[in-house]
Write an enzyme that holds these catalytic residues in place. Sequence first.
Site, PDB file in Angstrom:
ATOM      1  N   HIS A   1     -98.654  58.485  68.981  1.00 14.06           N
ATOM      2  CA  HIS A   1     -97.615  57.225  69.271  1.00 14.06           C
ATOM      3  C   HIS A   1     -97.189  57.356  70.997  1.00 14.06           C
ATOM      4  O   HIS A   1     -96.727  58.388  71.436  1.00 14.06           O
ATOM      5  CB  HIS A   1     -96.418  57.132  68.505  1.00 14.06           C
ATOM      6  CG  HIS A   1     -95.489  56.227  68.927  1.00 14.06           C
ATOM      7  ND1 HIS A   1     -95.789  54.643  68.536  1.00 14.06           N
ATOM      8  CD2 HIS A   1     -94.461  56.121  69.714  1.00 14.06           C
ATOM      9  CE1 HIS A   1     -94.712  53.872  69.256  1.00 14.06           C
ATOM     10  NE2 HIS A   1     -94.106  54.936  69.685  1.00 14.06           N
TER      11      HIS A   1
ATOM     12  N   ASP B   1     -87.966  48.124  58.760  1.00 10.26           N
ATOM     13  CA  ASP B   1     -87.868  48.168  60.279  1.00 10.26           C
ATOM     14  C   ASP B   1     -87.763  46.792  60.511  1.00 10.26           C
ATOM     15  O   ASP B   1     -87.276  46.403  61.857  1.00 10.26           O
ATOM     16  CB  ASP B   1     -88.911  49.065  60.691  1.00 10.26           C
ATOM     17  CG  ASP B   1     -89.163  49.141  62.143  1.00 10.26           C
ATOM     18  OD1 ASP B   1     -87.968  49.648  62.743  1.00 10.26           O
ATOM     19  OD2 ASP B   1     -89.843  48.688  62.747  1.00 10.26           O
TER      20      ASP B   1
ATOM     21  N   ARG C   1     -81.437  44.512  65.716  1.00  6.10           N
ATOM     22  CA  ARG C   1     -81.240  45.112  66.885  1.00  6.10           C
ATOM     23  C   ARG C   1     -81.418  44.505  68.368  1.00  6.10           C
ATOM     24  O   ARG C   1     -80.779  44.722  69.168  1.00  6.10           O
ATOM     25  CB  ARG C   1     -81.876  46.555  66.874  1.00  6.10           C
ATOM     26  CG  ARG C   1     -81.273  47.557  65.624  1.00  6.10           C
ATOM     27  CD  ARG C   1     -82.494  48.702  65.637  1.00  6.10           C
ATOM     28  NE  ARG C   1     -82.594  49.355  66.656  1.00  6.10           N
ATOM     29  CZ  ARG C   1     -83.623  50.009  67.053  1.00  6.10           C
ATOM     30  NH1 ARG C   1     -84.658  49.902  66.210  1.00  6.10           N
ATOM     31  NH2 ARG C   1     -83.929  50.687  68.101  1.00  6.10           N
TER      32      ARG C   1
ATOM     33  N   SER D   1     -86.838  54.073  63.820  1.00  7.20           N
ATOM     34  CA  SER D   1     -87.897  52.850  63.565  1.00  7.20           C
ATOM     35  C   SER D   1     -89.417  53.404  63.958  1.00  7.20           C
ATOM     36  O   SER D   1     -90.359  53.084  63.168  1.00  7.20           O
ATOM     37  CB  SER D   1     -87.449  52.022  64.779  1.00  7.20           C
ATOM     38  OG  SER D   1     -88.344  51.118  65.131  1.00  7.20           O
TER      39      SER D   1
ATOM     40  N   LYS E   1     -92.540  54.179  60.737  1.00 10.06           N
ATOM     41  CA  LYS E   1     -93.976  53.256  60.750  1.00 10.06           C
ATOM     42  C   LYS E   1     -95.078  54.715  60.816  1.00 10.06           C
ATOM     43  O   LYS E   1     -96.038  54.312  60.182  1.00 10.06           O
ATOM     44  CB  LYS E   1     -94.152  52.551  62.110  1.00 10.06           C
ATOM     45  CG  LYS E   1     -92.953  51.292  61.678  1.00 10.06           C
ATOM     46  CD  LYS E   1     -93.010  50.405  62.956  1.00 10.06           C
ATOM     47  CE  LYS E   1     -92.137  50.978  64.084  1.00 10.06           C
ATOM     48  NZ  LYS E   1     -91.460  50.017  64.763  1.00 10.06           N
TER      49      LYS E   1
HETATM   50  N1  URA Z   1     -90.237  50.782  69.472  1.00  5.90           N
HETATM   51  C1  URA Z   1     -90.421  50.833  68.329  1.00  5.90           C
HETATM   52  O1  URA Z   1     -91.191  50.594  67.211  1.00  5.90           O
HETATM   53  N2  URA Z   1     -88.834  50.832  67.787  1.00  5.90           N
HETATM   54  C2  URA Z   1     -87.827  50.803  68.416  1.00  5.90           C
HETATM   55  O2  URA Z   1     -86.589  50.968  68.093  1.00  5.90           O
HETATM   56  C3  URA Z   1     -88.149  51.173  69.854  1.00  5.90           C
HETATM   57  C4  URA Z   1     -89.252  51.009  70.271  1.00  5.90           C
END
Ligand code: URA
Length: 440
Positions: free
Chosen positions: A86, A165, A172, A187, A191
């Site tokens: 990631h 999320d 958010r 978050s 995932k």
């Molecule tokens: N990327 C995400 O997937 N979530 C966040 O909170 C910030 C960046």
Amino acid sequence: MGVAMNFLPLIESKRDGKILDPRQIHDLVRDVTAGKIPDYQLASFLMAVFFRGLNTEETTALTLAMRDSGDVLKFPKDKRPLVDKHSTGGVGDKVSLPLAPLLACLGFWVPMISGRGLGITGGTLDKLDSISGFKTLLPAKRITEIVQKVGCVICGQTDRMVPADKKLYALRDVTGTVASIPLITASILSKKLAESLDALILDVKFGCAAFMQTKADARKLAKAMVTLGNQCGVNTRAILTDMNTPLGRAAGNWLEVKESVACLEGKGPNDLHKLVVSCAAHLLVQIRKAKSLSVALKQAEDCLKSGAPRRKWDEMLLAQGANLDAFKRRLALDHIAPVIIELKSTSTGYVSRCDARIIGEVIRDLGGGRLTKETKVNFDVGVDQVAKPGDEISQGAILLRIHAASKTEARSAEVRLSKAFAVSAKPPSLPRLISEVIGN
Ligand code: URA
């Protein structure tokens, strides 16, 4: 469906700096997913978390509950470890594209669930959408089938993955609560955990075009994610990488696909090559397929050189519906955008600055990125042949080429891009691309 919890005591507890127990967090995520908590109460809770934070146990409970709010990918037991990378994102960051087939050829299974770009940050799915026929939205069953058949897949999150999320992030985004380390960590990792991974490498970027602008903030986020990933049972490591200058020499969706293929063919820029090979090598060490990083780097280099990952790329494209003949014909073209202009250096010396933020903003405004989630992206625009810090340059030589939809847009981009570069008489001292490794 049962009755929703009384949410007010949770808001008050967090407002007063108290610690929530895992059961409370589990019930909170369950009710968020079911849409039972009004936005005004959830927004108030998120703001309390923004100021009071969450400890590791609370963040772990939140992450696991978010992961379990929807589908989790299921794979049969196999000796091939499930891995992914990631990146917190930046300009010209196309690492995922060559990395997925490289990892598949190194004996991993790679269910790479990626995202779209927003603002100046490019998104892997937008890059892949520039390939005719390529499908980025696949049901969970097809994702797991392709991973087992090809070894890698790069696609978007399904509607049924991590729905908590989606709700929390949307709120958010409009309540000033994105920049909270525990919320970002939960978050991102919820995932990744929904991919059922064995190991994860995180590329946390710092610099003018990064989500975290200072190295200290990037380190804080990286440490939080590494701790949490390992706590949740996924071997997690992070590298801190420089995002003051774009990665590679091309930025813009189709141009980045072209550069990724060049990387797979051993003709890509050095920084991209280095980052791709390094991410693969760290995963080899994390999963104990290599004794040391130097052994792993050689293994990854040799694999890339063998040409197998280039062939694997075609296999992945075919499995995801791409028209390979059309793809090859497009690859052979110098450009797709109707207008190309060259930005030239006005002096001789060494490039000492190539500002990724300015370049990212210009590409976004050329139509290559999104101002809002609804923006339609132009895949053909961007920049290539970018001169990078340390390059020697003569007066009149190309600093970069602009690919635009019209002459007017190209000229306005040229004016702005001329401010992205500085040329000095002496070679500049260059920052290291990978400045730190965090985790075991
Ligand atoms: N990327 C995400 O997937 N979530 C966040 O909170 C910030 C960046």
